[in-house]
Design an enzyme around this catalytic site. Structure first.
Site, PDB file in Angstrom:
ATOM      1  N   HIS A  40       0.820  -1.211   0.000  1.00  0.00           N
ATOM      2  CA  HIS A  40       0.000   0.000   0.000  1.00  0.00           C
ATOM      3  C   HIS A  40       0.855   1.263   0.000  1.00  0.00           C
ATOM      4  O   HIS A  40       0.497   2.263  -0.622  1.00  0.00           O
ATOM      5  CB  HIS A  40      -0.923  -0.009   1.226  1.00  0.00           C
ATOM      6  CG  HIS A  40      -1.951   1.073   1.214  1.00  0.00           C
ATOM      7  ND1 HIS A  40      -3.078   1.021   0.420  1.00  0.00           N
ATOM      8  CD2 HIS A  40      -2.031   2.242   1.891  1.00  0.00           C
ATOM      9  CE1 HIS A  40      -3.800   2.107   0.611  1.00  0.00           C
ATOM     10  NE2 HIS A  40      -3.191   2.864   1.498  1.00  0.00           N
ATOM     11  N   TYR A  87       4.496   0.144  -2.983  1.00  0.00           N
ATOM     12  CA  TYR A  87       4.283  -0.454  -4.305  1.00  0.00           C
ATOM     13  C   TYR A  87       5.398  -1.441  -4.657  1.00  0.00           C
ATOM     14  O   TYR A  87       5.933  -1.424  -5.755  1.00  0.00           O
ATOM     15  CB  TYR A  87       4.166   0.628  -5.376  1.00  0.00           C
ATOM     16  CG  TYR A  87       3.003   1.573  -5.205  1.00  0.00           C
ATOM     17  CD1 TYR A  87       1.898   1.223  -4.427  1.00  0.00           C
ATOM     18  CD2 TYR A  87       2.990   2.816  -5.817  1.00  0.00           C
ATOM     19  CE1 TYR A  87       0.826   2.086  -4.263  1.00  0.00           C
ATOM     20  CE2 TYR A  87       1.916   3.689  -5.660  1.00  0.00           C
ATOM     21  CZ  TYR A  87       0.842   3.316  -4.880  1.00  0.00           C
ATOM     22  OH  TYR A  87      -0.228   4.174  -4.719  1.00  0.00           O
ATOM     23  N   LYS A 105      -6.612  13.441  -8.301  1.00  0.00           N
ATOM     24  CA  LYS A 105      -6.051  12.130  -7.968  1.00  0.00           C
ATOM     25  C   LYS A 105      -7.177  11.173  -7.607  1.00  0.00           C
ATOM     26  O   LYS A 105      -8.255  11.597  -7.200  1.00  0.00           O
ATOM     27  CB  LYS A 105      -5.076  12.237  -6.790  1.00  0.00           C
ATOM     28  CG  LYS A 105      -4.250  10.962  -6.546  1.00  0.00           C
ATOM     29  CD  LYS A 105      -3.350  11.108  -5.335  1.00  0.00           C
ATOM     30  CE  LYS A 105      -2.509   9.853  -5.123  1.00  0.00           C
ATOM     31  NZ  LYS A 105      -1.694   9.951  -3.899  1.00  0.00           N
ATOM     32  N   SER A 158      -7.851   4.307  -3.468  1.00  0.00           N
ATOM     33  CA  SER A 158      -8.770   3.251  -3.043  1.00  0.00           C
ATOM     34  C   SER A 158      -8.905   3.205  -1.527  1.00  0.00           C
ATOM     35  O   SER A 158      -8.005   3.602  -0.792  1.00  0.00           O
ATOM     36  CB  SER A 158      -8.266   1.893  -3.543  1.00  0.00           C
ATOM     37  OG  SER A 158      -7.015   1.587  -2.948  1.00  0.00           O
ATOM     38  N   HIS A 159     -10.047   2.709  -1.082  1.00  0.00           N
ATOM     39  CA  HIS A 159     -10.263   2.373   0.326  1.00  0.00           C
ATOM     40  C   HIS A 159     -11.075   1.083   0.361  1.00  0.00           C
ATOM     41  O   HIS A 159     -12.138   1.015   0.973  1.00  0.00           O
ATOM     42  CB  HIS A 159     -10.974   3.517   1.056  1.00  0.00           C
ATOM     43  CG  HIS A 159     -10.263   3.931   2.303  1.00  0.00           C
ATOM     44  ND1 HIS A 159     -10.904   4.213   3.482  1.00  0.00           N
ATOM     45  CD2 HIS A 159      -8.946   4.096   2.576  1.00  0.00           C
ATOM     46  CE1 HIS A 159     -10.025   4.551   4.414  1.00  0.00           C
ATOM     47  NE2 HIS A 159      -8.825   4.483   3.884  1.00  0.00           N
ATOM     48  N   GLU A 170      -3.824   5.690  12.298  1.00  0.00           N
ATOM     49  CA  GLU A 170      -4.276   6.365  11.082  1.00  0.00           C
ATOM     50  C   GLU A 170      -5.510   7.212  11.366  1.00  0.00           C
ATOM     51  O   GLU A 170      -6.424   7.311  10.538  1.00  0.00           O
ATOM     52  CB  GLU A 170      -4.529   5.347   9.969  1.00  0.00           C
ATOM     53  CG  GLU A 170      -3.244   4.670   9.505  1.00  0.00           C
ATOM     54  CD  GLU A 170      -3.441   3.730   8.322  1.00  0.00           C
ATOM     55  OE1 GLU A 170      -4.545   3.734   7.732  1.00  0.00           O
ATOM     56  OE2 GLU A 170      -2.491   3.005   7.989  1.00  0.00           O
ATOM     57  N   GLY A 228      -1.679   8.178  -9.089  1.00  0.00           N
ATOM     58  CA  GLY A 228      -2.806   7.303  -8.816  1.00  0.00           C
ATOM     59  C   GLY A 228      -2.544   6.416  -7.631  1.00  0.00           C
ATOM     60  O   GLY A 228      -1.893   6.814  -6.663  1.00  0.00           O
ATOM     61  N   ASN A 229      -3.017   5.186  -7.732  1.00  0.00           N
ATOM     62  CA  ASN A 229      -2.981   4.284  -6.592  1.00  0.00           C
ATOM     63  C   ASN A 229      -2.976   2.842  -7.090  1.00  0.00           C
ATOM     64  O   ASN A 229      -3.551   2.548  -8.128  1.00  0.00           O
ATOM     65  CB  ASN A 229      -4.221   4.544  -5.714  1.00  0.00           C
ATOM     66  CG  ASN A 229      -4.333   3.576  -4.552  1.00  0.00           C
ATOM     67  OD1 ASN A 229      -5.182   2.693  -4.560  1.00  0.00           O
ATOM     68  ND2 ASN A 229      -3.500   3.739  -3.549  1.00  0.00           N
TER      69      ASN A 229
END
Length: 803
Positions: A65, A68, A107, A110-111, A328, A574-575
């Site tokens: 996460h 990468y 941007k 994700s979650h 978090e 991005g993600n």
């Protein structure tokens, strides 16, 4: 270099005098999601064993996460430069120049796993996190979009997930005052245990000063701003980097809790603080919390940061250093500011109801040093945490996986022969009329109206929304100046945005499906008159540890790269979300469909000339721009029933190879479409997507209330192929008789200038009879009342939920 151990060898390693620690290394590694080879590499770099706090920091920062580690080599191939690109991958968000001193910041992220565990808070904090990425750059958030995936709605669990996610998105977006203007939603059994929640945000800035995250200024103070730090979201980054199982589904402490009202104050306070010129660097605290923000700011600035946890505003008593570092908790920021500005900034943030404390300083030594209760509890090289992170080595299989080889054997010849009025349904061997085929497709939640979802979103807040959800192929907002002193832009400019991905196509051909996602996004923007500028992507995939999973990811990245290069839409960031698998109690692992969501933005110079999908008036002519409906359609692999909605939902077959993607053709069609919209030659525009020609025509009828008379040309093609085949580079437009003359004239003129790969085909006319009529050679094929179409299309999701 990856080191592998036999258990005996690893036990000898961790029990050696040099690396002996007081905690149980094996269980700690399992808790942090680290491998034995990771631990050996950490020890090698430090020349000592990490303490428990440090191991936790490595656990989150070396997770997929955050770093990468499985996808970084693939991402490097994306095109990331262009004439409008100001900030590309590597910062909190991408920035593009839209002229007149204005910049667009955007941007997607994700979650997914948090939303599977706690759908309301998981989705809500996903919205909050992406908004912080935007305003951390110095931009005011102006819009939100989302891309969602769920399992079929005949399962109560999936209904509950859908309701919770939509409620979470609407709650946070509505309360924070940012409009949710668009998105896409899909349903498939592969998402039943692992829904996808991807949130995209746009922001506008009118200053040359882009706030970056790299720290600088030795001795400069580090400022903590926002909410307090609690125990919520503990280990969220590691949690997001592993597959979902019964155990992890119950891991609710890994899900954060958001406060949109506090975030609203944080937005205003940060934008005000940036204007003072006192802020040197800024980083929001998202995944991995304080650990990530300190590590990234230090590493990017090639400096160090000392963090004193005793000064961090705590929500709960007795928090350990480990809990502070990995929490978090939401709505938190870390700043590096100019010395002497602390009190002025403190007053500013307090005025907005925020906690603010000086919690550290910038160091010359390139380390992250953490103090708790007066003692150093962590002291690590910043680059080891945030930059020089491990890369997993995967062997890319050099042939198409067997599951696809089998799917690609399917051909349309295997379907029953079509009749004038319908076809035999393979699923149950019963006859179904073309009327009922169309109604059945319109009732499928992935195709049907999403009004039950978007009516829960406030899409008009800020009063800049020009095109509401569902009205056109892309969302459009007005560009309104944020500053009185900015260069005077034209008042009628707009931004169009869209999120796209046909996950069934990607599952059946990752490269073609991913190329199609980019092409469709650009086509949707062009259909409202916008020039595509750039993309952000969210790569949602299953485990890369499996050969097929990594191959899918690799082929998808290749497809995105090819399409972005051809369509001149660079990637700004991005993600990546991997390990989207569900582990069942019997240890069976169910992977999601590979789902590379493309978020694309485009610029509109005059929002008064945009096109929506609705027919505008009766007697207008209906034309199709792109590939023609002609005899050679049978030989054209760019149009097919393979991988189509018709094949899956009518015949129960998810198979075949998706159509070829002709990027040169796409580029020509998009440019032609934008120009005829700009010249006012067409009154409406709508691309052909899921369900093909007939579903697209029905959509235009439903949204306008007008009917349509469609006459199919004589053809040797199967009727179902003419009616429901899918493929790219096809757009419906409507125009008056006079405009049609101009349309043909403009097409003829550009045809004379060079090689034209597409045609324009007259299909019929808009009618006032409230009916959709489709005929061929004087035979009526479809005859459906528009009210019946509308009732089916509009109420499909609501009926599924309330059944």
């Amino acid at each position: 270099m990856t080191v592998s151990f036999e258990n005996k060898d690893f036990n000898q390693f961790i029990n050696s005098s040099k690396f002996l620690v007081e905690y149980d290394v094996t269980s700690a590694l399992e808790q942090e999601g680290l491998k034995q080879s990771d631990y050996a590499e950490i020890c090698r770099r430090l020349n000592r064993a990490p303490n428990r706090n440090e191991l936790g920091m490595f656990g989150v920062m070396w997770s997929e996460h955050c770093c990468y580690r499985n996808s970084r080599p693939l991402l490097k191939n994306f095109p990331t430069t262009g004439s409008r690109i100001l900030v590309g991958p590597g910062e909190n968000a991408g920035v593009v120049d839209i002229g007149f001193g204005q910049r667009l910041v955007f941007k997607i992220e994700s979650h997914n796993h948090p939303s599977a565990v706690e759908p309301f808070q998981g989705a809500a904090t996903g919205v909050g996190g992406i908004l912080r990425d935007i305003f951390t750059m110095g931009a005011r958030p102006i819009a939100l979009l989302n891309a969602l995936r769920f399992g079929p709605l005949d399962d109560e669990k999936n209904i509950s997930l859908l309701e919770g996610v939509v409620a979470g998105i609407s709650h946070y977006g509505n309360c924070v005052g940012v409009p949710t203007i668009g998105g896409e939603v899909g349903f498939d059994s592969s998402y039943s245990g692992n829904p996808l929640v991807n949130a995209m945000a746009l922001g506008l800035m009118e200053t040359e000063e882009i706030v970056c995250s790299g720290a600088s200024g030795i001795g400069f103070p580090v400022l903590y701003v926002g909410n307090t730090t609690g125990r919520d979201g503990m280990g969220g980054a590691s949690f997001a980097s592993s597959e979902l199982s019964k155990t992890s589904i119950d891991d609710r402490p890994a899900v954060q809790v958001g406060d949109p009202f506090l975030e609203k104050g944080l937005i205003e306070a940060c934008l005000e603080a940036f204007k003072t010129g006192y802020v040197i660097a800024a980083q929001d605290m998202g995944a991995a919390g304080l650990t990530c923000s300190c590590s990234e700011m230090a590493s990017k600035g090639e400096v160090g940061i000392e963090l004193n946890l005793d000064l961090v505003p705590a929500r709960e008593k007795g928090m350990t250093a480990y809990e502070f570092l990995l929490s978090e908790s939401q709505e938190r920021m870390l700043f590096v500011v100019k010395p002497g500005s602390e009190e002025e900034l403190r007053e500013l943030f307090i005025r907005w109801g925020l906690y603010v404390e000086v919690v550290g300083k910038v160091l010359k030594e390139k380390v992250v040093r953490v103090i708790h209760k007066g003692e150093v509890v962590a002291n690590l090289p910043a680059s080891a945490l945030a930059d020089d992170t491990p890369i997993e080595e995967h062997l890319l299989i050099n042939s198409t996986p067997e599951y696809l080889q089998e799917h690609w054997k399917w051909t349309e010849d295997l379907l029953p022969k079509t009749l004038d009025d319908g076809i035999i349904n393979i699923k149950n061997n019963l006859f179904i009329s073309w009327n009922n085929v169309l109604l059945e497709l319109l009732s499928i939640p992935s195709i049907a109206s999403k009004n039950w979802i978007y009516k829960q979103y406030d899409f008009q807040v800020q009063s800049n929304t020009v095109v509401s959800p569902g009205e056109a192929d892309a969302a459009v907002i007005r560009i309104r100046s944020q500053n009185d002193f900015s260069t005077k832009p034209k008042k009628d400019r707009g931004i169009a945005s869209v999120v796209d991905c046909n996950d069934r196509w990607v599952y059946l051909d990752p490269q073609r499906g991913s190329m199609s996602a980019v092409a469709e996004a650009a086509r949707n923007l062009s259909a409202v008159g916008a020039e595509p500028i750039a993309i952000t992507n969210n790569l949602n995939f299953s485990s890369p540890d499996k050969a097929v999973g990594f191959w899918q990811l690799s082929m998808s990245c290749e497809g995105i790269t090819k399409a972005c290069l051809a369509l001149n839409t660079p990637v700004t960031g991005g993600n990546v979300s991997l390990y989207n698998d569900t582990k069942l109690p019997n240890n069976t692992v169910i992977p999601i469909h590979p789902t590379p969501v493309i978020g694309m933005v485009g610029l509109i110079e005059d929002i008064n000339k945009i096109c929506k999908k609705s027919w505008v008036k009766a007697e207008d002519q209906i034309w199709m721009i792109g590939l023609p409906l002609e005899n050679n359609i049978n030989q054209d692999e760019r149009i097919s029933l393979s991988a189509s909605s018709f094949l899956e939902y009518i015949h129960g077959l998810k198979t075949g190879r998706p159509p070829e993607i002709d990027l040169n053709l796409e580029k020509q069609v998009h440019a032609f479409l934008r120009e005829v919209i700009k010249q006012g030659i067409v009154n409406s525009a709508h691309d052909l997507g899921d369900g093909g020609l007939t579903v697209a025509i029905a959509d235009c009828c439903i949204s306008s209330g007008y009917g349509a008379n469609i006459i199919l040309p004589p053809s040797q093609s199967r009727l179902d192929r003419l009616l429901f085949a899918e493929g790219g580079a096809r757009v419906l437009v409507s125009c008056s008789t006079d405009q049609s003359v101009e349309l043909k004239k403009y097409y003829k003129n550009i045809s004379l200038q060079g090689s034209i790969l597409f045609s324009i085909s007259h299909l019929g006319n808009v009618n006032n009879q409230k009916k959709l009529l489709v005929s061929q050679s004087n035979n009526t094929i479809i005859d459906v009342n528009i009210l019946d179409l509308k009732d089916t299309y509009k109420d499909a999701i609501h009926k599924k939920i309330t059944k």
